[in-house]
Design an enzyme around this catalytic site. Structure first.
Site, PDB file in Angstrom:
ATOM      1  N   ARG A 266     -35.956  51.431   0.992  1.00 22.48           N
ATOM      2  CA  ARG A 266     -35.757  52.269   2.427  1.00 22.48           C
ATOM      3  C   ARG A 266     -37.139  52.356   2.743  1.00 22.48           C
ATOM      4  O   ARG A 266     -38.385  52.720   2.065  1.00 22.48           O
ATOM      5  CB  ARG A 266     -35.024  53.517   2.292  1.00 22.48           C
ATOM      6  CG  ARG A 266     -33.741  53.658   1.758  1.00 22.48           C
ATOM      7  CD  ARG A 266     -33.111  54.774   1.522  1.00 22.48           C
ATOM      8  NE  ARG A 266     -31.764  54.774   0.825  1.00 22.48           N
ATOM      9  CZ  ARG A 266     -31.223  55.967   0.517  1.00 22.48           C
ATOM     10  NH1 ARG A 266     -31.393  56.838   0.659  1.00 22.48           N
ATOM     11  NH2 ARG A 266     -29.957  55.647   0.142  1.00 22.48           N
ATOM     12  N   ARG A 281     -39.755  60.092  -3.537  1.00 19.78           N
ATOM     13  CA  ARG A 281     -39.141  59.488  -2.243  1.00 19.78           C
ATOM     14  C   ARG A 281     -40.035  58.214  -2.138  1.00 19.78           C
ATOM     15  O   ARG A 281     -41.234  58.270  -2.047  1.00 19.78           O
ATOM     16  CB  ARG A 281     -39.452  60.428  -0.779  1.00 19.78           C
ATOM     17  CG  ARG A 281     -38.939  59.934   0.252  1.00 19.78           C
ATOM     18  CD  ARG A 281     -39.214  60.999   1.375  1.00 19.78           C
ATOM     19  NE  ARG A 281     -38.268  62.219   1.155  1.00 19.78           N
ATOM     20  CZ  ARG A 281     -37.279  62.844   1.305  1.00 19.78           C
ATOM     21  NH1 ARG A 281     -36.502  62.089   2.160  1.00 19.78           N
ATOM     22  NH2 ARG A 281     -36.994  63.950   1.213  1.00 19.78           N
ATOM     23  N   GLU A 353     -31.567  67.114  -4.147  1.00 20.63           N
ATOM     24  CA  GLU A 353     -30.334  66.108  -4.456  1.00 20.63           C
ATOM     25  C   GLU A 353     -30.512  65.018  -5.257  1.00 20.63           C
ATOM     26  O   GLU A 353     -31.585  64.629  -5.277  1.00 20.63           O
ATOM     27  CB  GLU A 353     -30.117  65.559  -2.695  1.00 20.63           C
ATOM     28  CG  GLU A 353     -29.180  64.580  -2.794  1.00 20.63           C
ATOM     29  CD  GLU A 353     -29.242  63.630  -1.301  1.00 20.63           C
ATOM     30  OE1 GLU A 353     -29.471  64.154  -0.461  1.00 20.63           O
ATOM     31  OE2 GLU A 353     -28.738  62.611  -1.468  1.00 20.63           O
ATOM     32  N   SER A 356     -25.328  62.057  -3.806  1.00 24.00           N
ATOM     33  CA  SER A 356     -24.427  62.532  -2.746  1.00 24.00           C
ATOM     34  C   SER A 356     -23.278  61.724  -2.566  1.00 24.00           C
ATOM     35  O   SER A 356     -22.847  60.641  -2.660  1.00 24.00           O
ATOM     36  CB  SER A 356     -25.244  62.155  -1.413  1.00 24.00           C
ATOM     37  OG  SER A 356     -24.761  62.832  -0.119  1.00 24.00           O
ATOM     38  N   ARG A 395     -34.939  60.194  -9.707  1.00 20.85           N
ATOM     39  CA  ARG A 395     -34.819  61.565  -9.716  1.00 20.85           C
ATOM     40  C   ARG A 395     -34.348  61.943 -10.937  1.00 20.85           C
ATOM     41  O   ARG A 395     -34.553  63.107 -11.177  1.00 20.85           O
ATOM     42  CB  ARG A 395     -33.973  61.852  -8.579  1.00 20.85           C
ATOM     43  CG  ARG A 395     -34.588  61.647  -7.078  1.00 20.85           C
ATOM     44  CD  ARG A 395     -34.070  62.183  -5.964  1.00 20.85           C
ATOM     45  NE  ARG A 395     -34.614  62.035  -4.798  1.00 20.85           N
ATOM     46  CZ  ARG A 395     -34.285  62.270  -3.499  1.00 20.85           C
ATOM     47  NH1 ARG A 395     -33.151  62.983  -3.410  1.00 20.85           N
ATOM     48  NH2 ARG A 395     -35.249  61.901  -2.530  1.00 20.85           N
TER      49      ARG A 395
END
Length: 427
Positions: A266, A281, A353, A356, A395
């Site tokens: 991403r 991130r 998070e 999801s 994460r």
RNA sequence: GGAGAGGUGGCAGAGUGGUCGAAUGCACUCGCUUGGAAAGCGAGCAGAGGUGAUGAGCCUCUCGAGGGUUCGAAUCCCUCCCUCUCCGCCA
């Protein structure tokens, strides 16, 4: 993509969903106008085509085909001309045509929201539905994972930056082993819960990307090779959901559940300045993804099961976490309803998070054309698709390092990982 | 990358210019038959869209995709994609 027939039949329902998401509902009027225009153009084309087909068939049936053809020639030529004109007009209005106004409007309509989704405009209105464990109270100043990881020699941000720039990380030694162990742990748990493991392509075509709804809103956030027209997957949701695209499944196959461990890519273009340090991130991260193809009537319950599949992993890892239901304004484009699983991150002093889980109902299945037959003789129906992480590796790593650190900077890993890592203590 | 072969309905597999959206077989559905079943017999059985009432009927489109030739294309021509076989290269 929404069903255009449903928009025609019940436009208020669609408007209501848009308003709940905080979007402008007036596009629906516009859309209905274009749809009306398109259908009227289509009817015109089809009427003229039918006339021409009748004449052609008449030639085929005539005893002297040559003579019949010569006789009808002028009339047919006229119809042909008329067809190409009206066809051009219809094509310009068609929802199937790239760049048509109807297509553009349809492509940008988000999914309808489930009735149980709470109202609200932002994250702040999300509703906690479950909480497990207590955030640990430290009797020393806890360190963020990037400090812990660098000190332990298992995270290397400097060298990753040297290779690739910012927002990349290298895992080394026990860090790389831990990531590998976590991946195996997650995949084993998924297998035990009936997910079939897939190692899918990481580059997918434009069509595949479009079919799962990623292209409408997130095109800017994706890495792509323009020449080959291939996209690096931003999540394994894409290849797993589209895995059975264009197929008609046996009802006996449902629910059909897939799991894949893949890297995800991403650009995170819109996130500049957010979580700039550490693993939170990254342009590239590993994730185990879980996807369901479900019967429509079972998808609501499936979302709960999927969420529990993801959540229970954190319980096994003994990490404090909670589950929130996203409010209308925070629910993403594809989803009718989303539960986020959030893990406690000491350096953020909050839950973040880590998974999801979304029920996309028939929104992706419509584009991807994933259908099933209830009975051998019944019409194909769209399945419902669901996806969720189970879990994001990076994460999870953050959570393990930060929550399990000791005053001396060493890390104690949970018992569940014993079979998966060479040592349950780092440092 | 080169050469050759091929892509047809859920599957197998016919079809080389005219009621072909498509023979036949298998699978499937319904019925007959049977004490019950199997076999047998009969009928049905692709998808999408438009119109109609989310009915019947009618119409349009679809034989890998996109163009073209023709009054008419699964069938002829062009481009592309994919699969298979052989060769080359390569982790």
């Amino acid at each position: 993509m929404l069903d255009i027939a449903l928009i025609r039949r019940d436009p208020d329902r669609v408007r209501h969903a848009l308003v709940r998401r905080g979007l402008d509902a007036s596009v629906i009027d516009e859309l209905l106008r274009f749809d009306e225009e398109y259908r009227s153009a289509l009817t015109t084309v089809e009427r003229i085509k039918a006339e021409k087909n009748r004449l052609s068939a008449a030639i085929g049936k005539a005893p002297d085909k040559g003579a019949a053809a010569r006789e009808l020639q002028p009339k047919i030529a006229e119809l042909t001309k008329s067809i190409s004109e009206s066809e051009e007009r219809a094509r310009g209005l068609s929802p199937a045509e790239q760049g048509s106004p109807l297509r553009a409007l349809l492509d940008n309509l988000p999914n309808l929201l489930d009735d149980s989704v709470p109202d609200g405009a932002s994250e702040a209105a999300n509703v906690e539905v479950r909480r497990w464990g207590e955030p640990r109270r430290f009797d020393f100043a806890p360190k963020p994972h990037w400090e812990l990881g660098e000190r332990l020699g298992i995270l290397d941000f400097a060298r990753a930056a040297k290779l690739s720039g910012s927002r990349f990380a290298a895992l080394t030694g026990a860090g790389a082993q831990l990531a590998r162990g976590l991946t195996a742990f997650f995949l084993d748990r998924a297998a035990a819960r009936g997910y079939a493991e897939v190692a899918p392509p990481l580059l997918v075509s434009r069509e595949t990307m479009w079919s799962t709804g990623q292209l409408s809103k997130f095109a800017d956030a994706m890495f792509a090779d323009a020449q080959a027209d291939l996209f690096l997957i931003p999540t394994a949701e894409v290849p797993l959901t589209a895995f059975r695209s264009g197929e008609i499944l046996d009802a006996a196959e449902l629910p059909c559940k897939y799991a894949a461990a893949t890297p995800c890519f991403r650009k995170e273009a819109g996130a500049a300045g957010k979580d700039t340090r550490g693993l939170m991130r990254q342009h590239q991260f590993d994730k185990v993804e879980l996807v369901w193809l479900s019967r429509p009537e079972a998808s609501h319950e499936a979302l709960e099961t999927l969420t529990e599949d993801a959540r229970s992993l954190l319980e096994e890892l003994e990490l404090p976490h909670r589950v929130v239901t996203l409010c209308a304004g925070d629910t993403s484009f594809n989803a009718a309803k989303t539960h986020d699983v959030e893990v406690w991150i000491p350096s953020s002093d909050t839950y973040r998070e880590i998974s999801s889980c979304s029920n996309c109902t028939d929104f992706q299945a419509r584009r991807a054309a994933i259908r099933f037959r209830r009975e051998a003789a019944s019409k194909p129906e769209l399945v419902h698709t669901l996806n969720g992480s189970g879990l994001a590796i990076g994460r999870t790593l953050i959570a393990l390092l930060e929550n399990n650190q000791r005053a001396d900077g060493s890390i104690v890993l949970p018992k569940a990982l014993e079979p998966y890592v060479p040592t349950t203590r780092l440092g």
